[in-house]
Design a protein around this motif. Structure first.
Motif: not given
Length: 144
Positions: A16-19, A37-39, A44-50
């Motif tokens: 949850k808090t890692g990056k 977690f937050n993207s 939160e800005k950033g990408t994600n697997p989906e």
């Protein structure tokens, strides 16, 4: 011999808090691109697997449709494809649905033939095959 593509992921900390960061060393297109977690589950800005799966699927399907239309003697003037990937949390995180959408400008092609070719491209693009455990729908229309 096939073609091999590479990507790497680096992660620091708890879930949850890692990056993390993602990289694609061959193209350099993703160079330490943030994800976390937050993207993935928030805004939160950033990408994600989906999102990356959606991009891969939209690109693969659009290229496959171009190839199949051209093979059928109807090279497209333009293709605008997209993919939406749903992540369900019921029973643990799982990909639950993929919706492909396509708007195509293909002179001289009727709707029925277009739909048959688009369905074939959906079934046979490599990413669709790899994701075959997930229900995939297609909304395709001729424009112009």
């Amino acid at each position: 011999m096939g073609i091999s593509r590479k990507a790497s992921a680096h992660w620091e900390g708890d879930l949850k808090t890692g990056k993390g960061s993602l990289s694609t060393p061959q193209s350099g297109l993703l160079d330490n691109t943030r994800y976390g977690f937050n993207s993935r589950f928030g805004d939160e800005k950033g990408t994600n697997p989906e999102e990356l799966i959606a991009a891969a699927h939209a690109g693969c399907f659009t290229m496959a449709l171009s190839a199949k239309l051209t093979e059928a003697g109807h090279p497209p003037e333009s293709l605008d494809g997209s993919a939406e990937v749903d992540l369900s949390m019921e029973g643990g995180p799982t990909l639950s649905a993929i919706r492909l959408k396509m708007k195509a400008k293909v002179p001289g092609l009727d709707e029925a033939k277009f739909r048959a070719i688009a369905d074939d491209a959906k079934q046979n693009c490599p990413v669709s095959k790899a994701l075959s455990a997930v229900p995939i729908t297609l909304e395709a229309e001729l424009v112009g």
